[in-house]
Design a protein around this motif. Sequence first.
Motif, PDB file in Angstrom:
ATOM      1  N   ALA A  34       0.820  -1.218   0.000  1.00 44.48           N
ATOM      2  CA  ALA A  34       0.000   0.000   0.000  1.00 44.48           C
ATOM      3  C   ALA A  34       0.849   1.261   0.000  1.00 44.48           C
ATOM      4  O   ALA A  34       0.499   2.263  -0.641  1.00 44.48           O
ATOM      5  CB  ALA A  34      -0.932  -0.008   1.216  1.00 44.48           C
ATOM      6  N   ASN A  35       1.998   1.228   0.681  1.00 46.14           N
ATOM      7  CA  ASN A  35       2.831   2.427   0.767  1.00 46.14           C
ATOM      8  C   ASN A  35       3.615   2.705  -0.507  1.00 46.14           C
ATOM      9  O   ASN A  35       4.246   3.756  -0.636  1.00 46.14           O
ATOM     10  CB  ASN A  35       3.790   2.324   1.956  1.00 46.14           C
ATOM     11  N   LEU A  36       3.598   1.774  -1.453  1.00 45.08           N
ATOM     12  CA  LEU A  36       4.320   1.950  -2.716  1.00 45.08           C
ATOM     13  C   LEU A  36       3.404   2.123  -3.915  1.00 45.08           C
ATOM     14  O   LEU A  36       3.836   2.601  -4.967  1.00 45.08           O
ATOM     15  CB  LEU A  36       5.226   0.736  -2.974  1.00 45.08           C
ATOM     16  N   ASP A  51      -1.542   6.485  -5.976  1.00 44.87           N
ATOM     17  CA  ASP A  51      -2.956   6.850  -5.986  1.00 44.87           C
ATOM     18  C   ASP A  51      -3.794   5.763  -6.651  1.00 44.87           C
ATOM     19  O   ASP A  51      -3.373   5.161  -7.644  1.00 44.87           O
ATOM     20  CB  ASP A  51      -3.140   8.178  -6.729  1.00 44.87           C
ATOM     21  N   ALA A  52      -4.994   5.544  -6.140  1.00 47.58           N
ATOM     22  CA  ALA A  52      -5.860   4.500  -6.691  1.00 47.58           C
ATOM     23  C   ALA A  52      -6.226   4.755  -8.142  1.00 47.58           C
ATOM     24  O   ALA A  52      -6.457   3.812  -8.909  1.00 47.58           O
ATOM     25  CB  ALA A  52      -7.135   4.384  -5.850  1.00 47.58           C
ATOM     26  N   HIS A  53      -6.284   6.008  -8.551  1.00 47.93           N
ATOM     27  CA  HIS A  53      -6.658   6.352  -9.919  1.00 47.93           C
ATOM     28  C   HIS A  53      -5.448   6.495 -10.840  1.00 47.93           C
ATOM     29  O   HIS A  53      -5.612   6.641 -12.057  1.00 47.93           O
ATOM     30  CB  HIS A  53      -7.466   7.649  -9.927  1.00 47.93           C
ATOM     31  N   ALA A  54      -4.257   6.433 -10.278  1.00 39.68           N
ATOM     32  CA  ALA A  54      -3.024   6.509 -11.070  1.00 39.68           C
ATOM     33  C   ALA A  54      -1.966   5.630 -10.408  1.00 39.68           C
ATOM     34  O   ALA A  54      -0.981   6.129  -9.850  1.00 39.68           O
ATOM     35  CB  ALA A  54      -2.545   7.959 -11.177  1.00 39.68           C
ATOM     36  N   PRO A  55      -2.132   4.326 -10.462  1.00 38.05           N
ATOM     37  CA  PRO A  55      -1.225   3.427  -9.738  1.00 38.05           C
ATOM     38  C   PRO A  55       0.213   3.530 -10.240  1.00 38.05           C
ATOM     39  O   PRO A  55       0.467   3.734 -11.427  1.00 38.05           O
ATOM     40  CB  PRO A  55      -1.803   2.035 -10.040  1.00 38.05           C
ATOM     41  N   PHE A  78      -7.964  -1.481 -12.307  1.00 37.16           N
ATOM     42  CA  PHE A  78      -8.986  -2.425 -12.775  1.00 37.16           C
ATOM     43  C   PHE A  78     -10.379  -1.934 -12.424  1.00 37.16           C
ATOM     44  O   PHE A  78     -10.635  -1.459 -11.323  1.00 37.16           O
ATOM     45  CB  PHE A  78      -8.717  -3.786 -12.127  1.00 37.16           C
ATOM     46  N   ASN A  79     -11.277  -2.018 -13.377  1.00 33.75           N
ATOM     47  CA  ASN A  79     -12.687  -1.628 -13.220  1.00 33.75           C
ATOM     48  C   ASN A  79     -12.892  -0.126 -13.057  1.00 33.75           C
ATOM     49  O   ASN A  79     -13.972   0.300 -12.636  1.00 33.75           O
ATOM     50  CB  ASN A  79     -13.359  -2.381 -12.063  1.00 33.75           C
ATOM     51  N   PHE A 100      -9.217  -4.062  -6.936  1.00 32.32           N
ATOM     52  CA  PHE A 100      -8.057  -4.638  -6.268  1.00 32.32           C
ATOM     53  C   PHE A 100      -7.769  -3.946  -4.939  1.00 32.32           C
ATOM     54  O   PHE A 100      -7.397  -4.600  -3.959  1.00 32.32           O
ATOM     55  CB  PHE A 100      -6.835  -4.550  -7.181  1.00 32.32           C
ATOM     56  N   ARG A 101      -7.937  -2.638  -4.877  1.00 33.86           N
ATOM     57  CA  ARG A 101      -7.637  -1.907  -3.643  1.00 33.86           C
ATOM     58  C   ARG A 101      -8.537  -2.336  -2.478  1.00 33.86           C
ATOM     59  O   ARG A 101      -8.165  -2.161  -1.316  1.00 33.86           O
ATOM     60  CB  ARG A 101      -7.759  -0.400  -3.877  1.00 33.86           C
ATOM     61  N   ASP A 102      -9.705  -2.910  -2.776  1.00 34.37           N
ATOM     62  CA  ASP A 102     -10.578  -3.376  -1.702  1.00 34.37           C
ATOM     63  C   ASP A 102      -9.939  -4.503  -0.894  1.00 34.37           C
ATOM     64  O   ASP A 102     -10.327  -4.750   0.251  1.00 34.37           O
ATOM     65  CB  ASP A 102     -11.913  -3.869  -2.273  1.00 34.37           C
TER      66      ASP A 102
END
Length: 457
Positions: free
Chosen positions: A170-172, A175-179, A201-202, A397-399
């Motif tokens: 998670a620390n690396l 942003d969820a919208h720009a992984p 994804f999604n 995936f972040r969930d």
Amino acid sequence: MRVSNQMTVIAAYEQRTPRSRKHFEEVAQVIPAGATRSLNAWPPHPVYLESGAGMVVTDLDGNTYHDFLANYTALPLGYADPDITRALAEQVASGTVHSFSRTGERELAELLAARVPSVDKIRFTGSGTEAVMFALRLAKAYTRRTAVAKAEGGYHGTTDEVMISVRPAANLAGDAHAPRSVPEMAGIDESRVRETIVVPFNDIESSAAILRAHSDRLAALILEPVLGVGGMIPADREYLAAMREVCDELGIVLVFDEVITLRIAPGGAQEHYGVVPDITTMGKIVGGGMPIGAYGGRADLMALLEPRGGTDVYDARSGGPVLYQGGTFTGNALSIRAGITTMSKLDAAAITDLNAKGELLRRSVTEAVAGTPVALTVTGIGSLFNLHVGVKKVHTFRDLRGIDAARQHQLFIALLNRGAIIAPRGMGCVSTCTTTEDIEFFARAVNESLIDITGEC
């Protein structure tokens, strides 16, 4: 094994697997972690299996298990299917590998091309990893671009360019919208990290924006229609359709990795979703339990594998193909024969039945755990599923960050104690030999295992 209040699930596991423990201590002296496959090493020690039939396997200690993993979905007909066993025995008698191609390749190729919408022509490889490697190389040769894009959480084998952001910390991850592009392990070439772009994804809007931002160098976008290692999360149909449109707009080759998802419809996930890629990679079930991979797609793309009139098959400069493919065990007779047998048996009726069993399992487990003190969510599609401990909803995936990792492992061990096998991360599947009674057994085992682990972590 029912666990008493005085015995932890780990203690119960160690008590029932002493021979596996002893074997682990011995084999670890010559094989790192006691297993050739990293997935098969877990604390306190792995279980070592000796035999299997149908969906029941037996370990060194004589314990039997209902195997709801089937070698990570590779055995849709279960262990030691009599038709496959017979076909392999017949093939061994006339050779396992040969210097030149054998006629069986044509039969399996025609069978797959007739089923999978994207496949005009197909080539076989030794594994799914190799299939992905060649598919992406083909996309680069066709587009003359150097970078590829993949989804965060997507697993496509172990080459450098796809071992990026499979399960990033998670620390690396950014942003969820720009992984960010995060190497999955040490030893990944930094140049490949820069040339592998990660999309969420999604997430249609963010993924499209990332693809457009890098379109001048992107040869391919590779997607699993259902994230496997990433939690058995089905794609939204709208997401796949949008990625198809963006790839068409930008001249990017769309690759579907159907190594796992080919089993959800006769023509794979692309048939189920109605979204057709340019290239499809395959493996697992198309080899019937033997090592195999395959990649196939549009005729103009696959034409880059054709020789151009010369005699040197290695060198495009003297008439060889633009893209050369090697592999001593590629298209070997055993894998081809087992694949033909499996795919012939795994027809539309068999897949419909498989999917119904998968739906029953997901529903039965969800109902069975409704009153347990530990939260558990079941994801999946068709004959595929994944159990997630500690979360109530999984769509991206972040969930998965909400998963209780300690209890996830405890659930895996507790299920082994009760005679049920899934992956340590919760992944599983059903096979044609899975019965309603097997599914009822599994739902009870999950319920009781959650009770076993309550208060241990």
